[in-house]
Design an enzyme around this catalytic site. Structure first.
Site, PDB file in Angstrom:
ATOM      1  N   HIS A  90       0.836  -1.142  -0.092  1.00  0.00           N
ATOM      2  CA  HIS A  90      -0.079  -0.004  -0.069  1.00  0.00           C
ATOM      3  C   HIS A  90       0.883   1.349  -0.058  1.00  0.00           C
ATOM      4  CE1 HIS A  90       0.767  -0.803   4.468  1.00  0.00           C
ATOM      5  NE2 HIS A  90       0.760   0.614   4.486  1.00  0.00           N
ATOM      6  N   HIS A 126       3.977   7.579   3.478  1.00  0.00           N
ATOM      7  CA  HIS A 126       4.941   6.393   3.465  1.00  0.00           C
ATOM      8  C   HIS A 126       4.616   5.428   2.334  1.00  0.00           C
ATOM      9  CE1 HIS A 126       2.372   4.556   6.397  1.00  0.00           C
ATOM     10  NE2 HIS A 126       2.796   3.299   5.920  1.00  0.00           N
ATOM     11  N   GLU A 169       7.872   1.456   4.895  1.00  0.00           N
ATOM     12  CA  GLU A 169       7.510   0.135   5.668  1.00  0.00           C
ATOM     13  C   GLU A 169       7.817  -0.989   4.929  1.00  0.00           C
ATOM     14  OE1 GLU A 169       3.287   0.480   6.458  1.00  0.00           O
ATOM     15  OE2 GLU A 169       3.356  -1.450   7.794  1.00  0.00           O
TER      16      GLU A 169
END
Lengths: 139, 139
Positions: free
Chosen positions: A14, A86, A134
């Site tokens: 994502h 992010h 991430e």
């Protein structure tokens, strides 16, 4: 292509956008782009509330801070309209990836577990070209 | 789900990261994540040089400014390490989407054609929750 990368990456799981108003943001993505948008998910341990926007090949996470002192709240203070926050890449084994990243002097921060129960960590943006990345274990 | 969205969205075609040093950025994505990275592509009409990083489900565009007065160069001045710059969604018909977006008072900027020959425009970030969103015609 590197045969032994520290963090072998698969999908973009994502990308995350910080927003000041989750309801308005969810409506924007649903009404303007016709995307399916999840119900809001409260994450009190992370001081935020999120929704997922489904695209054909990946998803967008919209994040609203629920605590004025969190890092996310400070991001919104600096970017009152919201903004790109992010990206999240998947890897087959998060523990191995974190170990190998550390061995290559990449700072591993925020090691933990997602609300789906998947192991994750973040790379410090100063070690990743200014981007907060991430890393989450593949499903 | 809205049945008649202004800009029906399909895939995340790519997300774009501005970087101060394209060679170093390309090496980082290749060596750290094991991603396939394209050769550099010069886009003199946009005052930039780019590479594409292939992920399993989408791609990352790394962009380095080649002119100190461009918008991208100013972004790097504000974010010297680099940073997330924009996202690109696909839509079936860019002309219809641009018309419908304008009718809904969304500012359409930078209407043009990509270096692959695909029609595109951008939504003004002030109308899109602080995010610069590129809309590109599906292949």
């Amino acid at each position: 292509m590197n045969k032994n990368p520290a963090i072998p990456a698969g999908d973009l799981d994502h990308l995350s956008i910080a927003v000041p108003d989750l309801k308005a943001a969810a409506e924007f993505y649903r009404d303007t782009f016709g995307c399916e948008v999840s119900d809001p998910i409260d994450l009190p341990e992370r001081n935020m509330r999120i929704v997922y926007v489904t695209l054909a090949n990946t998803k967008i996470e919209l994040m609203e801070p629920t605590d004025s002192s969190s890092t996310l709240a400070k991001f919104i203070e600096r970017n009152p309209d919201g903004g790109l926050h992010h990206i999240c890449l998947t890897t087959p084994d998060v523990d191995i990836a974190a170990e190998q990243a550390t061995a290559e002097k990449l700072r591993v921060i925020g090691k933990g577990t997602s609300h789906h129960g998947r192991a994750l960590f973040f790379l410090h943006p100063k070690d990743a070209l200014g981007t907060l990345i991430e890393i989450e274990e593949e499903n």
